[in-house]
Design an enzyme around this catalytic site. Structure first.
Site, PDB file in Angstrom:
ATOM      1  N   GLY A  21      39.187  73.667  30.305  1.00  0.00           N
ATOM      2  CA  GLY A  21      39.065  72.452  29.512  1.00  0.00           C
ATOM      3  C   GLY A  21      39.325  72.764  28.057  1.00  0.00           C
ATOM      4  O   GLY A  21      39.295  73.917  27.641  1.00  0.00           O
ATOM      5  N   GLY A  23      39.368  70.883  23.806  1.00  0.00           N
ATOM      6  CA  GLY A  23      39.069  69.778  22.917  1.00  0.00           C
ATOM      7  C   GLY A  23      39.387  70.184  21.498  1.00  0.00           C
ATOM      8  O   GLY A  23      39.935  71.259  21.243  1.00  0.00           O
ATOM      9  N   PHE A  25      37.435  71.064  19.247  1.00  0.00           N
ATOM     10  CA  PHE A  25      36.561  72.110  18.722  1.00  0.00           C
ATOM     11  C   PHE A  25      36.818  73.468  19.348  1.00  0.00           C
ATOM     12  O   PHE A  25      36.556  74.496  18.743  1.00  0.00           O
ATOM     13  CB  PHE A  25      35.098  71.701  18.937  1.00  0.00           C
ATOM     14  CG  PHE A  25      34.113  72.642  18.318  1.00  0.00           C
ATOM     15  CD1 PHE A  25      34.000  72.740  16.946  1.00  0.00           C
ATOM     16  CD2 PHE A  25      33.293  73.426  19.105  1.00  0.00           C
ATOM     17  CE1 PHE A  25      33.090  73.604  16.371  1.00  0.00           C
ATOM     18  CE2 PHE A  25      32.380  74.291  18.538  1.00  0.00           C
ATOM     19  CZ  PHE A  25      32.278  74.373  17.167  1.00  0.00           C
ATOM     20  N   VAL A  28      37.998  76.238  26.687  1.00  0.00           N
ATOM     21  CA  VAL A  28      37.254  77.015  27.675  1.00  0.00           C
ATOM     22  C   VAL A  28      38.225  77.555  28.708  1.00  0.00           C
ATOM     23  O   VAL A  28      38.994  76.803  29.304  1.00  0.00           O
ATOM     24  CB  VAL A  28      36.163  76.167  28.360  1.00  0.00           C
ATOM     25  CG1 VAL A  28      35.393  77.007  29.370  1.00  0.00           C
ATOM     26  CG2 VAL A  28      35.216  75.590  27.327  1.00  0.00           C
ATOM     27  N   ASP A 133      21.658  65.971  24.735  1.00  0.00           N
ATOM     28  CA  ASP A 133      22.857  65.440  25.401  1.00  0.00           C
ATOM     29  C   ASP A 133      22.758  65.650  26.910  1.00  0.00           C
ATOM     30  O   ASP A 133      23.698  66.121  27.552  1.00  0.00           O
ATOM     31  CB  ASP A 133      24.116  66.094  24.849  1.00  0.00           C
ATOM     32  CG  ASP A 133      25.371  65.266  25.131  1.00  0.00           C
ATOM     33  OD1 ASP A 133      25.220  64.066  25.445  1.00  0.00           O
ATOM     34  OD2 ASP A 133      26.481  65.813  25.043  1.00  0.00           O
TER      35      ASP A 133
END
Length: 499
Positions: A21, A23, A25, A28, A133
Site C-alpha cells: 500500500g 499514500g 506519507f 508499505v 483511530d
C-alpha cells in the site's frame, strides 16, 4: 541504533517483494528478511524535518506496546533518505475487507474477535495510551483467525484528568463530542469507536449513515441508529451501552470487558524475560555477534541484531521448532509471496499521512438530555434504537462506576514520549519546535476519509494487473508450488441484513 546502520540500506537486510500500500506519507512493502527468510512488512517514510517528531512519537508508542493482539515492531532502519519501520506481516487481511466479502460475522465469532480487540484496547488504556483511530480497516486477522490492531499514527499518551481538543481519526467513527468539536476524553472516544466497530462486524454496515456528511454527523451527535432484528438481546444491550451520547455515561473499557456478551480474552501480560539463548545461538550461526545481540536487547535499540532476534522469536512463538525455522529454507530462497499484491488498505494505512480532505460542517450544539430529537423511521426488519435519553436495557450489566475526577482542559494532546534509549535519538536531528504534518493532533484537524455508506464492490482488475497475476501464477506452477485456493466473494448489498 548501531552506528553502522546508516551505512546499510534496506536491500542489505531485506529483499523487497512488492508494494502492499502507499499514500502521501509513506509506502508499505512486503519484504523477506534475508537471514531468517521470514516475511515482514516495511513501512518506508521519507526522512524530512516535518516527519521526524511524528515518527519518533509513533515508534516510542510501538516500543511500549507488547500484546498478542497489537502489531509487533521488529526493527527501525534509518537510511540517508528514509526511515524504515519493520513490523510483522499479517497475511489474513483486515476486518473491513473480510466483512465486505463474507458478510457480517456470526455472533459467536464476533464475541471472540471483539473480546481480543477489547483486551488490546484495555492494555493500551491501562498505560494511558489512546489509539484514536479504531476501525475495521485497522484490525488485521492472521492465519489462525486472531486479530491485531495496527496503525498507531494517531496514538497519544493522555495523562489522567486531561481533555483533548484536536480532532483526528475517521469521521464515521467519531464520537459525538468530536463531531460537536467539544473537549473530549480520549479513552471514552476510543470506546465509542469500539461500538461502531462492533456494530459493523455484526451487521455489515455502519450505524450512522447519511446521504451527506452533515446528515451523518447529525445522526452521530444525536445517537440516531437502528438495530437489525437478528441481533440478540445481549448484543443489542451492549451496543446501546457503548453508543451512549453523553461521554460521562459511556462505559469504560473495563465495563465493556465485564459485559456478559463479551468473550473475555485471558492474556498474560508480557514481562521482561531472559533472552532465548537457543535463538541467539542460531543468530550466531548466521554471522551475528552474541554480545551485540544481548546489548541491543537490553538497550532496546531495534537495530539489525534485535530485529533478527525478534523475527526469529515471533516464529518460535507461533510454534515453530528452533531447528526447523532455518533448516527447512534454503539459504538463497525466500518464501513464495502471494500470487498478487493483497488488498491491504489497513496495512497501507499503517502510519500513513492523514488528509484534511473533509470539510468540518458546523452543527448546533445538541444537548443530549431531554431535547427533542429528529424522528428516525426504522427500516423493515430493524428495531428502533433507543435515544440518548432513554435508560439502558438492564441485562445483568454491572453498574458503571461514576468518575468523580475533574478534568483539566488541555490545549492539545500529549505525544507518547520517546524511550530513553530510543533508536532515533542518536540517528535523527531534533527539529525546532513546530507542528509536524502527520495528523497526530498537534496541528490543524486531520481526518481520514470516512465511509459514509458501505462501499461498492472493488472495481474490476486492470489488464496490467491481470497479466501480472497470471505471470505470478505461472511462476508458482513452474516452482511446483500449489496456488492458494480462491475464496469466493459474496457481493452483498450494503443494506442487506444477514439472517
Amino acid at each position: 541504533m548501531a552506528s553502522n546502520s546508516k551505512k546499510k540500506d534496506v536491500g542489505s537486510q531485506y529483499k523487497v517483494l512488492f508494494t502492499l500500500g502507499h499514500g502521501s506519507f509513506g509506502t508499505v512493502k512486503l519484504a523477506c528478511h534475508l537471514k531468517t527468510k521470514a516475511l515482514v512488512a516495511i513501512k518506508m517514510v521519507e526522512l524530512s524535518k516535518k516527519n521526524i517528531r511524528g515518527i519518533r512519537a509513533e515508534i516510542a508508542t510501538l516500543e511500549k506496546l507488547q500484546h498478542p493482539n497489537i502489531i509487533c515492531l521488529f526493527q527501525v532502519l534509518v537510511t540517508s533518505k528514509h526511515i524504515n519501520i519493520v513490523t510483522e506481516y499479517i497475511p489474513g487481511g483486515n476486518l473491513f475487507d473480510i466483512i465486505k466479502e463474507d458478510g457480517p460475522m456470526h455472533e459467536e465469532e464476533a464475541r471472540r474477535i471483539f473480546g481480543q480487540v477489547v483486551s488490546a484496547v484495555k492494555y493500551c488504556h491501562n498505560q494511558d495510551i489512546v489509539h484514536q483511530d479504531i476501525k475495521a480497516q485497522n484490525i488485521l486477522r492472521d492465519e489462525e483467525g486472531n486479530v491485531k490492531i495496527i496503525d498507531f499514527g494517531l496514538a497519544i499518551r493522555c495523562r489522567s484528568g486531561t481533555l483533548l481538543k484536536r480532532q483526528c481519526g475517521t469521521k464515521s467513527c467519531f464520537a459525538p463530542e468530536l463531531v460537536l468539536q467539544e473537549p473530549y476524553d480520549g479513552k471514552k472516544a476510543d470506546v465509542w469507536s469500539l461500538g461502531v466497530l462492533l456494530y459493523f462486524i455484526t451487521t455489515g454496515y455502519y450505524p450512522f449513515r447519511g446521504s451527506t456528511m452533515k446528515e451523518m454527523e447529525e445522526k452521530i451527535a444525536t445517537g440516531t441508529y437502528d438495530i437489525p432484528t437478528h441481533v440478540s438481546g445481549q448484543l443489542e444491550n451492549l451496543i446501546h451501552q457503548i453508543l451512549t451520547v453523553p461521554p460521562e455515561m459511556r462505559p469504560s473499557i473495563e465495563d465493556i470487558e465485564r459485559h456478559p456478551w463479551v468473550k473475555k480474552t485471558e492474556v498474560n501480560n508480557p514481562t521482561v524475560t531472559d533472552p532465548d539463548y537457543n535463538i541467539i545461538e542460531m543468530l550466531c550461526g548466521m554471522g551475528f555477534d552474541a554480545n551485540e545481540i544481548l546489548e541491543s536487547l537490553q538497550r532496546k535499540k531495534y537495530n539489525e541484531s534485535m530485529g533478527a532476534y525478534l523475527i526469529l522469536k515471533a516464529q518460535v512463538d507461533k510454534g515453530l521448532e528452533h531447528t526447523s525455522i532455518i533448516s527447512a529454507k534454503p539459504v538463497d530462497q525466500c518464501p513464495t509471496p502471494p500470487p498478487s499484491p493483497p488488498a491491504h488498505p489497513s496495512i497501507s494505512s499503517l502510519l500513513l499521512k492523514r488528509r484534511a480532505s473533509e470539510p468540518n460542517f458546523s452543527l448546533l450544539h445538541i444537548q443530549p438530555s431531554g431535547e427533542h430529537r429528529p424522528v428516525s423511521l426504522a427500516l423493515p426488519g430493524h428495531k428502533v434504537a433507543r435515544s440518548a435519553s432513554m435508560p439502558p436495557i438492564a441485562l445483568h450489566y454491572p453498574e458503571k462506576k461514576s468518575n468523580s475526577s475533574s478534568f483539566a482542559l488541555h490545549s492539545g494532546a500529549v505525544a507518547a514520549p520517546s524511550v530513553g534509549n530510543s533508536i532515533l535519538e542518536d540517528e535523527l536531528p531534533v527539529p525546532p519546535d513546530q507542528e509536524y504534518d502527520m495528523g497526530a493532533c498537534f496541528g490543524s484537524t486531520y481526518t481520514k476519509q470516512c465511509d459514509m455508506e458501505t462501499p461498492s464492490p472493488p472495481q474490476k482488475i486492470s489488464r496490467f494487473k491481470r497479466m501480472s497475476k497470471r505471470i505470478r501464477a505461472c511462476l508458482a506452477q513452474l516452482c511446483c508450488i500449489p496456488r492458494a485456493p480462491k475464496t469466493k466473494k459474496k457481493h452483498t448489498s450494503s443494506n442487506k441484513i444477514a439472517p
